[in-house]
Enzyme design. Structure first.
Site, PDB file in Angstrom:
ATOM      1  N   ASP A   1       0.851  -1.190   0.000  1.00 53.41           N
ATOM      2  CA  ASP A   1       0.000   0.000   0.000  1.00 53.41           C
ATOM      3  C   ASP A   1       0.884   1.237   0.000  1.00 53.41           C
ATOM      4  O   ASP A   1       1.575   1.507   0.991  1.00 53.41           O
ATOM      5  CB  ASP A   1      -0.904   0.002   1.238  1.00 53.41           C
TER       6      ASP A   1
ATOM      7  N   GLU B   1      -1.845  -1.073  -3.644  1.00 51.14           N
ATOM      8  CA  GLU B   1      -2.919  -0.176  -3.269  1.00 51.14           C
ATOM      9  C   GLU B   1      -2.507   1.282  -3.442  1.00 51.14           C
ATOM     10  O   GLU B   1      -1.411   1.674  -3.030  1.00 51.14           O
ATOM     11  CB  GLU B   1      -3.240  -0.462  -1.795  1.00 51.14           C
TER      12      GLU B   1
HETATM   13 MG    MG Z   1      -4.875   1.947   1.863  1.00 54.32          MG
END
Ligand code: MG
Length: 336
Positions: A171, A197
Site C-alpha cells: 500500500d 494499493e
Molecule cells: Mg490503503
C-alpha cells in the site's frame, strides 16, 4: 505506525449512541482521519452533534432518508456520518433481533483479515512480518510510498524472511509518482505481491489507469474512492482492479453497500479496510466483509492497537481469522 501520509502517534475516536423512545439503542463509531476524511476529533464531534439535533424525531429504521437529511445538512464529514450510520444499523439489528452480518446479506460469518506492517527500516519490517506470520496471519499488508528504493528492499527482505507461506500486498498511500510506481511494481513482481494499493495521489485517476496499463500486479483504489460516485468514475475509466471500501470514507455501511453493488456488477472485487477504529467500527466493517460475496479481502486490524476500556462483545480474532458474534446488531455492549 508510519504510512506515506504521515506518522500516527495516538488515536482518538468518536463513540456515539442513538436512543429511541421505544427503549432500544444503537452504538456507532467515527474514526476521523485528517489525511483522508478531512476531519479531526473536534470537527467530527461538532458535526455529529449538529446532525444529531437535526435527526431528533426521525424514524431510526429509515436509513436512506436519514442519509439524505445528513447530506442536505452538511456535505462531506464522512466519519461523523459513519458514527450515526453504524449506530442505526446496530439499532436495526437489535430491533430485528438479528446479527448485523445477516442484515447486510449473511453470505458468511467468518473471513481472513490481513495485518498491516508500517514503514520502518527494511530489516525491521521483515522481522515484524515474520513475527506476524508466526502468530497466524497469512496475509500481510506492507506500507510503502516514502522512497521507492526502500520499498523494493523491504519487500525483498520480507519475502526472504517469510518464504512463500504468506500472501503480501503493498500500500503506497498515494506516495509515488507514476514513474516510481511503474518501477517499483515491475521490480517487486518477482516477490509475488498480490495487489498494489493507491500508488498515486487520490485525484490522479488518469495516472492510476496509466500505471495499471504498464504493469501486471492488480491495482487497488483506496483514497480515490470515498463514495458510490467515485466508484463509478474508477470503473468507467478502467483505472483499478479492486476497490478498498472504508466505512469512514463512505459515511458508513449504507453507501459502502452501494459501492460494493456497483463494483460487483462491473466485475470488480472489493475489500474493506479501516482507519484507526476500535472494536465498534471494526465489527461494523467486519460484518460487511462477512455479509458480501464480492468482498474478498479485509484489513480489519486497527482495533488491536486501540486501548479499549468498557467495550465487550463483537467480533473475535484468532490466528488471522475473524468471526462475527451471533448477538443482535454489532453484539457489542459498552460501559463507559
Ligand atoms: Mg490503503
Amino acid at each position: 505506525m508510519t504510512v506515506a501520509l504521515g506518522t500516527i502517534e495516538h488515536v482518538e475516536s468518536l463513540i456515539l449512541k442513538v436512543e429511541t423512545d421505544e427503549g432500544i439503542s444503537g452504538i456507532g463509531e467515527g474514526a476521523p482521519f485528517e489525511f483522508v476524511t478531512g476531519e479531526t476529533l473536534e470537527t467530527s464531534l461538532y458535526v455529529a452533534r449538529m446532525l444529531g439535533n437535526r435527526l431528533i424525531g426521525e424514524d431510526p429504521l429509515a436509513i436512506e432518508r436519514i442519509h439524505h437529511l445528513m447530506d442536505k445538512t452538511i456535505i462531506g464529514n464522512s466519519a461523523a456520518k459513519a458514527a450515526i450510520d453504524i449506530a442505526l444499523y446496530d439499532l436495526q439489528g437489535k430491533w430485528l433481533n438479528t446479527p448485523l452480518y445477516k442484515i447486510l446479506g449473511g453470505y458468511s460469518n467468518t473471513f481472513i483479515t490481513d495485518m498491516t506492517i508500517g514503514i520502518d527500516q527494511p530489516e525491521v519490517m521483515a522481522q515484524e512480518t515474520k513475527e506476524k506470520a508466526e502468530i497466524g496471519f497469512s496475509i500481510l499488508k506492507i506500507k510503502a510510498g516514502n522512497d521507492p528504493e526502500h520499498d523494493i528492499e523491504a519487500v525483498k527482505l520480507i519475502r526472504q524472511a517469510v518464504g512463500n507461506r504468506v500472501r503480501l500486498r503493498m500500500d503506497a498511500n498515494q506516495g509515488w509518482t507514476s514513474g516510481q510506481a511503474i518501477r517499483v511494481i515491475r521490480e517487486v513482481d518477482q516477490y509475488r505481491v498480490d495487489a498494489i494499493e493507491q500508488p498515486l495521489a487520490y485525484w490522479d485517476i488518469d495516472g492510476m489507469k496509466y500505471v495499471r496499463n504498464k504493469t501486471s500486479i492488480p491495482i487497488m483504489a483506496d483514497e480515490s474512492v470515498h463514495s458510490p460516485i467515485d466508484a463509478v468514475k474508477i470503473i468507467k475509466q478502467n483505472a483499478a482492479d479492486m476497490i478498498n471500501i472504508k466505512l469512514m470514507k463512505s459515511a458508513g455501511l449504507y453507501k459502502a453497500v452501494a459501492i460494493n453493488n456497483i463494483a460487483e456488477a462491473a466485475g470488480v472485487p472489493c475489500m474493506v479496510g479501516c482507519m484507526l477504529e476500535s472494536k465498534i467500527g471494526i465489527t461494523a466493517g467486519a460484518s460487511l466483509v462477512a455479509a458480501k460475496r464480492n468482498i474478498m479481502g479485509a484489513d480489519m486490524d486497527s482495533f488491536l492497537y486501540v486501548k479499549e476500556t468498557g467495550i465487550s462483545g463483537g467480533l473475535s480474532l484468532q490466528k488471522g481469522v475473524i468471526t462475527l458474534s451471533e448477538e443482535p446488531g454489532l453484539g457489542i455492549t459498552i460501559n463507559i
